[in-house]
Design an enzyme around this catalytic site. Structure first.
Site, PDB file in Angstrom:
ATOM      1  N   SER A 264      21.787  14.247 -36.436  1.00 15.86           N
ATOM      2  CA  SER A 264      21.553  15.569 -36.978  1.00 15.86           C
ATOM      3  C   SER A 264      21.099  16.593 -35.932  1.00 15.86           C
ATOM      4  CB  SER A 264      20.505  15.502 -38.080  1.00 15.86           C
ATOM      5  OG  SER A 264      19.280  15.007 -37.552  1.00 15.86           O
TER       6      SER A 264
ATOM      7  N   SER B  20      19.609  10.247 -34.779  1.00 19.30           N
ATOM      8  CA  SER B  20      19.903  11.674 -34.634  1.00 19.30           C
ATOM      9  C   SER B  20      19.640  12.274 -33.268  1.00 19.30           C
ATOM     10  CB  SER B  20      19.129  12.482 -35.666  1.00 19.30           C
ATOM     11  OG  SER B  20      19.806  12.447 -36.883  1.00 19.30           O
TER      12      SER B  20
ATOM     13  N   LYS C 163      14.739  21.603 -31.814  1.00 14.41           N
ATOM     14  CA  LYS C 163      15.417  21.433 -33.100  1.00 14.41           C
ATOM     15  C   LYS C 163      14.644  22.225 -34.153  1.00 14.41           C
ATOM     16  CE  LYS C 163      17.105  17.549 -36.002  1.00 14.41           C
ATOM     17  NZ  LYS C 163      17.152  16.065 -36.076  1.00 14.41           N
TER      18      LYS C 163
HETATM   19  N1  GLN Z   1      22.634  10.114 -39.575  1.00 13.18           N
HETATM   20  C1  GLN Z   1      21.485   9.463 -40.136  1.00 13.18           C
HETATM   21  C2  GLN Z   1      21.207  10.052 -41.494  1.00 13.18           C
HETATM   22  O1  GLN Z   1      22.026  10.761 -41.963  1.00 13.18           O
HETATM   23  C3  GLN Z   1      20.310   9.622 -39.222  1.00 13.18           C
HETATM   24  C4  GLN Z   1      19.710  10.976 -39.296  1.00 13.18           C
HETATM   25  C5  GLN Z   1      18.524  11.139 -38.404  1.00 13.18           C
HETATM   26  O2  GLN Z   1      18.243  10.327 -37.519  1.00 13.18           O
HETATM   27  N2  GLN Z   1      17.783  12.179 -38.675  1.00 13.18           N
HETATM   28  O3  GLN Z   1      20.234   9.794 -42.099  1.00 13.18           O
END
Ligand code: GLN
Length: 493
Positions: free
Chosen positions: A156, A180, A81
């Protein structure tokens, strides 16, 4: 040897490299050939790292030539990532403000993968600074789900998920602050794990919410997930939150089956509003599978888990607003060229460098932490967090692992939730409680709904990765998920 990466496991690759059936160099080419065929439509990557991959392949191939013992992931194509530092790349977090930010050191988890012989193919697209559940918040454009190009891969870590799901790489690392890794894992039909908070060093991972962030792998099978964990877990003096524990082989108990395992179905999560009927029935069917395998299946409630989302959207943005303060146009990244004065430089560099969701999080977090509101918001959210930790502790007195859906729905359409942050936030109702409690969780595919993968989440107490993976492996063996995305199927035909 057929080099279709969607059919090759990490173990098979290493064996083939060791027996000279295939060279690491050929595996690099196989990965880029797949990327060449699909990337234009999928957009899993921000950057390809051919030079670095070829150097890594050269090292592996010369070990083979010398007859030296090979490390456990020798010749395995991997991706990271784009919030993980890799020397020789830009680490952009899919944000304009860091578009030109060159890494000056390797993230510890990256370094450990390279030491294990993996071949770094590229850096994956993500929601900007990991804010999102769809990978639509990237400053470089969305990633498309290989199962249906009109749909999101989740987020994400959507690029990492898509790269594994499309067979571009064998293992990809993501980060999970509120879901994410697990949520995009569910939406792309991959095995995706968030380890216990502290298991994997976050040194070199660009911080989002430091009390929640954790690095973990995407793979196609549970065994590969365990192998990836073996590579990345371990104490690191460079991360004060990393935990010093005896080394564990996460593959050791994979074949022990589910007999006698106490499996709790989280009942109140299955009656929650917004849960797709198909997802619900597939999770219940998964529970039946565990019963057939000899597990003791029961029901349990986590009464405070439903407040997790609310607590998370205070704690997450609060910590993010503080972590992102360093991106100011002075020390890192994007800077406006014609500032009137230093305040103007800060304000405009940040306004132009950050995307809309990042700005929203910074504003929410700054507000929640401001004098007079701190106790009412942050203090209160931390109390809710404690209640959730206690709910899990009670549940784990009765059960070894818990089952929930990973995501309330299958992959949604690109654009469907992009203008409605609250709907987007709801994608993570089932994953967030594990981050608040710091416990490990894996998402594994448990079926299809309208041709799209459904994810089953398996949670366990702190440092129970071996048990969680044992349960996942038993399920995988009983209900193998051996379909590939149609896009990939077409290639093979
Ligand atoms: N979707 C969640 C957020 O928007 C989790 C994101 C993540 O785990 N980085 O914060």
């Amino acid at each position: 040897m057929n080099l279709d990466l969607s059919r090759l496991t990490a173990g098979r690759i290493r064996d083939a490299v060791a027996s000279r059936e295939v060279s690491a160099m050929e595996l690099v080419e196989a990965s880029y050939a797949r990327i060449g065929a699909l990337e234009e439509r999928v957009h899993a990557f921000n950057q390809l790292t051919r030079e670095i991959a070829l150097r890594a392949a050269e090292r592996v191939d010369s070990m083979v030539a010398e007859g030296a013992g090979l490390p456990p992931l020798a010749g395995v194509p991997v991706a990271f990532k784009d919030n993980m530092n890799v020397v020789g790349t830009n680490t952009t977090c899919s944000a304009r403000i860091l578009a030109d930010h060159a890494s000056v050191y390797d993230c510890t988890a990256v370094g450990r993968m390279l030491a294990a012989g993996a071949l770094p193919i590229g850096k994956c697209n993500m929601d900007e600074f990991a804010f999102g559940s769809s990978t639509e918040n990237s400053a470089f454009g969305p990633t498309h789900n290989p199962w249906d190009l009109d749909r999101v891969p989740g987020g994400s870590s959507g690029g990492s998920a898509a790269a594994v799901s499309a067979g571009m790489v064998t293992i990809a690392l993501g980060s999970d602050t509120g879901g994410s890794i697990r949520q995009p894992g569910a939406l792309t039909g991959t095995v995706a794990m968030k380890p216990t908070y502290g298991r994997v060093s976050r040194y070199g991972l660009v911080a989002f919410a430091s009390s929640l962030d954790q690095i973990g792998p995407f793979t196609k099978t549970v065994e590969e997930c365990a192998q990836a964990l073996n590579a990345i877990c371990g104490w690191d003096p460079m991360d004060a939150t990393s935990v010093r524990r005896p080394e564990e082989d996460f593959t050791a108990s994979l074949r022990e089956g589910a007999r006698g395992l106490r499996v709790g179905v989280v009942r109140d999560m299955l009656s929650a509003e917004g849960l797709a009927p198909d997802v619900r029935s597939q999770v219940l069917a998964a529970a039946d599978t565990f019963a057939e395998l000899g597990a003791e299946v029961g029901e349990v409630d986590l009464p405070h888990a439903k407040y997790g989302l609310d607590a998370y959207y205070i704690i997450g943005p609060a910590e993010a607003s503080s972590n992102l303060a360093r991106f100011d146009g002075i020390r890192y990244g994007y800077r406006v060229s014609d500032p009137n004065d230093v305040v103007d430089l800060y304000m405009r560099s940040r306004a132009e460098g950050f995307g809309a969701e990042s700005i929203r999080r910074i504003m929410i977090g700054t507000y929640a932490l401001s004098a007079g509101y701190y106790e009412a918001y942050y203090g209160q959210a931390q109390k809710v967090r404690t209640l959730i930790i206690e709910d899990f502790a009670r549940a784990f007195e009765r059960f070894d692992v818990l089952l929930t859906p990973t995501s309330p729905t299958v992959a949604f359409r690109i654009g469907e939730k992009a203008d409605d942050p609250l709907q987007m936030y709801l994608s993570d109702v089932y994953t967030i409680p594990a981050n608040l409690a710091g416990i490990p969780g894996v998402s594994i595919p448990c079926g299809l709904s309208e041709g799209l993968p459904v994810g089953l989440q398996i949670l366990g107490p702190h440092f129970s990765e071996s048990t969680v993976l044992r349960a996942a492996a038993a399920f995988e063996e009983a209900r193998p998920f051996d379909v590939v995305p149609p896009l990939v199927g077409e290639l093979a035909a």
